[in-house]
Write a protein that holds these residues in place. Structure first.
Motif, PDB file in Angstrom:
ATOM      1  N   PRO A   1     -10.198   1.223  17.178  1.00 34.63           N
ATOM      2  CA  PRO A   1     -10.966   1.087  15.948  1.00 34.63           C
ATOM      3  C   PRO A   1     -12.367   1.697  16.043  1.00 34.63           C
ATOM      4  CG  PRO A   1     -10.775  -1.036  17.041  1.00 34.63           C
ATOM      5  CD  PRO A   1      -9.912  -0.070  17.791  1.00 34.63           C
ATOM      6  N   GLN A   2     -12.951   1.705  17.232  1.00 35.09           N
ATOM      7  CA  GLN A   2     -14.279   2.293  17.392  1.00 35.09           C
ATOM      8  C   GLN A   2     -14.247   3.784  17.067  1.00 35.09           C
ATOM      9  OE1 GLN A   2     -17.147   0.783  17.871  1.00 35.09           O
ATOM     10  NE2 GLN A   2     -18.230   2.729  17.791  1.00 35.09           N
ATOM     11  N   ARG A   3     -13.220   4.469  17.513  1.00 30.79           N
ATOM     12  CA  ARG A   3     -13.089   5.900  17.224  1.00 30.79           C
ATOM     13  C   ARG A   3     -12.940   6.133  15.728  1.00 30.79           C
ATOM     14  NH1 ARG A   3      -9.511   9.997  20.401  1.00 30.79           N
ATOM     15  NH2 ARG A   3     -10.138  11.895  19.357  1.00 30.79           N
ATOM     16  N   ALA A   4     -12.221   5.266  15.068  1.00 31.14           N
ATOM     17  CA  ALA A   4     -12.046   5.388  13.615  1.00 31.14           C
ATOM     18  C   ALA A   4     -13.377   5.215  12.890  1.00 31.14           C
ATOM     19  CB  ALA A   4     -11.037   4.354  13.126  1.00 31.14           C
TER      20      ALA A   4
ATOM     21  N   LEU B   1       0.834  -1.194   0.000  1.00 31.24           N
ATOM     22  CA  LEU B   1       0.000   0.000   0.000  1.00 31.24           C
ATOM     23  C   LEU B   1       0.870   1.246   0.000  1.00 31.24           C
ATOM     24  CD1 LEU B   1      -2.780   1.510   0.746  1.00 31.24           C
ATOM     25  CD2 LEU B   1      -2.042   1.179   3.106  1.00 31.24           C
ATOM     26  N   ARG B   2       0.453   2.224  -0.783  1.00 32.67           N
ATOM     27  CA  ARG B   2       1.053   3.559  -0.745  1.00 32.67           C
ATOM     28  C   ARG B   2      -0.106   4.518  -0.479  1.00 32.67           C
ATOM     29  NH1 ARG B   2       6.057   4.320  -3.186  1.00 32.67           N
ATOM     30  NH2 ARG B   2       5.415   6.219  -4.228  1.00 32.67           N
ATOM     31  N   MET B   3      -0.122   5.082   0.735  1.00 34.47           N
ATOM     32  CA  MET B   3      -1.236   5.917   1.161  1.00 34.47           C
ATOM     33  C   MET B   3      -0.751   7.299   1.562  1.00 34.47           C
ATOM     34  SD  MET B   3      -4.038   5.284   4.192  1.00 34.47           S
ATOM     35  CE  MET B   3      -2.882   5.288   5.545  1.00 34.47           C
ATOM     36  N   ASN B   4      -1.349   8.311   0.962  1.00 35.24           N
ATOM     37  CA  ASN B   4      -1.101   9.681   1.369  1.00 35.24           C
ATOM     38  C   ASN B   4      -2.123  10.069   2.421  1.00 35.24           C
ATOM     39  OD1 ASN B   4       1.146  10.257  -0.234  1.00 35.24           O
ATOM     40  ND2 ASN B   4      -0.134  10.712  -1.999  1.00 35.24           N
TER      41      ASN B   4
ATOM     42  N   ASP C   1      -8.480   3.342  -3.436  1.00 32.40           N
ATOM     43  CA  ASP C   1      -8.799   1.940  -3.187  1.00 32.40           C
ATOM     44  C   ASP C   1      -8.994   1.666  -1.701  1.00 32.40           C
ATOM     45  OD1 ASP C   1      -9.003  -0.801  -3.093  1.00 32.40           O
ATOM     46  OD2 ASP C   1      -7.232  -1.176  -4.337  1.00 32.40           O
ATOM     47  N   ILE C   2     -10.232   1.774  -1.237  1.00 36.05           N
ATOM     48  CA  ILE C   2     -10.534   1.595   0.186  1.00 36.05           C
ATOM     49  C   ILE C   2     -10.275   0.161   0.652  1.00 36.05           C
ATOM     50  CG2 ILE C   2     -12.984   1.076  -0.048  1.00 36.05           C
ATOM     51  CD1 ILE C   2     -13.365   2.970   2.436  1.00 36.05           C
ATOM     52  N   THR C   3     -10.285  -0.813  -0.259  1.00 35.67           N
ATOM     53  CA  THR C   3     -10.032  -2.200   0.155  1.00 35.67           C
ATOM     54  C   THR C   3      -8.613  -2.352   0.704  1.00 35.67           C
ATOM     55  OG1 THR C   3      -9.368  -2.876  -2.083  1.00 35.67           O
ATOM     56  CG2 THR C   3     -11.694  -3.161  -1.487  1.00 35.67           C
ATOM     57  N   LYS C   4      -7.669  -1.582   0.176  1.00 33.01           N
ATOM     58  CA  LYS C   4      -6.301  -1.645   0.709  1.00 33.01           C
ATOM     59  C   LYS C   4      -6.246  -1.072   2.118  1.00 33.01           C
ATOM     60  CE  LYS C   4      -3.628  -2.207  -3.361  1.00 33.01           C
ATOM     61  NZ  LYS C   4      -2.273  -2.170  -3.826  1.00 33.01           N
ATOM     62  N   LEU C   5      -7.022  -0.031   2.367  1.00 31.75           N
ATOM     63  CA  LEU C   5      -7.074   0.541   3.708  1.00 31.75           C
ATOM     64  C   LEU C   5      -7.651  -0.467   4.698  1.00 31.75           C
ATOM     65  CD1 LEU C   5      -6.675   2.982   5.554  1.00 31.75           C
ATOM     66  CD2 LEU C   5      -8.973   3.731   4.908  1.00 31.75           C
ATOM     67  N   LEU C   6      -8.679  -1.193   4.277  1.00 27.82           N
ATOM     68  CA  LEU C   6      -9.275  -2.213   5.139  1.00 27.82           C
ATOM     69  C   LEU C   6      -8.269  -3.331   5.426  1.00 27.82           C
ATOM     70  CD1 LEU C   6     -12.840  -2.351   3.569  1.00 27.82           C
ATOM     71  CD2 LEU C   6     -12.134  -1.216   5.691  1.00 27.82           C
ATOM     72  N   GLY C   7      -7.468  -3.684   4.431  1.00 34.47           N
ATOM     73  CA  GLY C   7      -6.427  -4.691   4.638  1.00 34.47           C
ATOM     74  C   GLY C   7      -5.382  -4.221   5.634  1.00 34.47           C
ATOM     75  N   LEU C   8      -5.018  -2.942   5.547  1.00 36.99           N
ATOM     76  CA  LEU C   8      -4.049  -2.384   6.484  1.00 36.99           C
ATOM     77  C   LEU C   8      -4.633  -2.356   7.894  1.00 36.99           C
ATOM     78  CD1 LEU C   8      -1.235  -1.117   6.748  1.00 36.99           C
ATOM     79  CD2 LEU C   8      -2.310   1.111   6.343  1.00 36.99           C
ATOM     80  N   ALA C   9      -5.913  -2.062   8.019  1.00 34.46           N
ATOM     81  CA  ALA C   9      -6.566  -2.055   9.333  1.00 34.46           C
ATOM     82  C   ALA C   9      -6.475  -3.429   9.987  1.00 34.46           C
ATOM     83  CB  ALA C   9      -8.016  -1.612   9.194  1.00 34.46           C
ATOM     84  N   GLN C  10      -6.624  -4.492   9.188  1.00 37.57           N
ATOM     85  CA  GLN C  10      -6.497  -5.853   9.724  1.00 37.57           C
ATOM     86  C   GLN C  10      -5.080  -6.102  10.249  1.00 37.57           C
ATOM     87  OE1 GLN C  10      -8.545  -8.076  10.494  1.00 37.57           O
ATOM     88  NE2 GLN C  10     -10.395  -7.411   9.487  1.00 37.57           N
ATOM     89  N   VAL C  11      -4.080  -5.596   9.529  1.00 31.87           N
ATOM     90  CA  VAL C  11      -2.689  -5.759   9.966  1.00 31.87           C
ATOM     91  C   VAL C  11      -2.495  -5.070  11.305  1.00 31.87           C
ATOM     92  CG1 VAL C  11      -0.298  -5.123   9.448  1.00 31.87           C
ATOM     93  CG2 VAL C  11      -1.766  -6.040   7.640  1.00 31.87           C
TER      94      VAL C  11
END
Length: 145
Positions: free
Chosen positions: A101-104, A44-47, A118-128
Motif C-alpha cells: 500500500p505504501q507504493r500505491a 465495483l466495476r473498475m476499468n 467514484d474514488i470511494t469505491k476504490l478506497l473500499g476495495l483497498a480495504q478488502v
C-alpha cells in the motif's frame, strides 16, 4: 482460516502479471487448489489503463468487476464502470500481487496514478485487499514472474 500447506504452490507456472496466461491461471487456481474465490463486499466495476507493460500493446486495458460478490479480473473494458484508473504496470503489480500500500500511496501522490470516477469505491476495495486471506497473497506471488 483453514491450515495452509505451502507445498500446494510447488510447481505452479509463473507468468507475467496480467498476461492472458496469468489471468487463466488466476481463474483456475481457486478450484484447482480447493480454496474459496476472493469474495468482495464492495460492488465495483473498475476499468484500468495500464502502461509500461513488458508485453503487448500499450496501454493494456483491463477491468475488475466485483458486482457478483467475487473478484473477477479480465482484459478489456467493462461498460458502465464506476471508475477508471490509469496506472503503470509496476505499481499495479505492487498493489495487487505484493500488497504494497505504501507504493500505491507514493504513486498516487506523485501523479503516476489517476482516478476518474467514484474514488470511494476504490478506497473500499483497498480495504478488502488489505484484509484478504494470506493464502491468496501466497498464491498470487507463486504464479507471478
Amino acid at each position: 482460516m483453514e491450515s495452509f500447506d505451502p507445498e500446494i504452490l510447488e510447481g505452479l507456472a509463473k507468468h507475467e502479471f496480467l498476461s492472458q496466461a496469468w489471468l487463466e491461471e488466476f481463474d483456475n487456481l481457486t478450484s484447482r487448489l480447493g480454496i474459496e474465490p476472493i469474495s468482495v463486499s464492495v460492488p465495483l466495476r473498475m476499468n484500468q489503463l495500464i502502461s509500461g507493460t513488458p508485453f503487448g500493446p500499450e496501454p493494456i486495458t483491463a477491468h475488475i468487476d466485483t458486482t457478483s460478490g467475487i473478484l473477477e479480473i479480465g482484459l478489456g473494458l467493462v461498460d458502465e464502470a464506476d471508475l477508471t484508473i490509469t496506472i503503470d504496470y509496476e505499481t499495479a503489480k505492487a498493489m495487487f500481487v505484493d500488497m504494497d500500500p505504501q507504493r500505491a500511496v507514493e504513486a498516487f501522490l506523485a501523479g503516476r496514478v489517476t482516478v476518474n470516477g467514484d474514488i470511494t469505491k476504490l478506497l473500499g476495495l483497498a480495504q478488502v485487499f488489505a484484509t484478504r486471506d494470506e493464502r491468496v497473497t501466497a498464491i498470487l506471488r507463486a504464479i507471478t514472474s
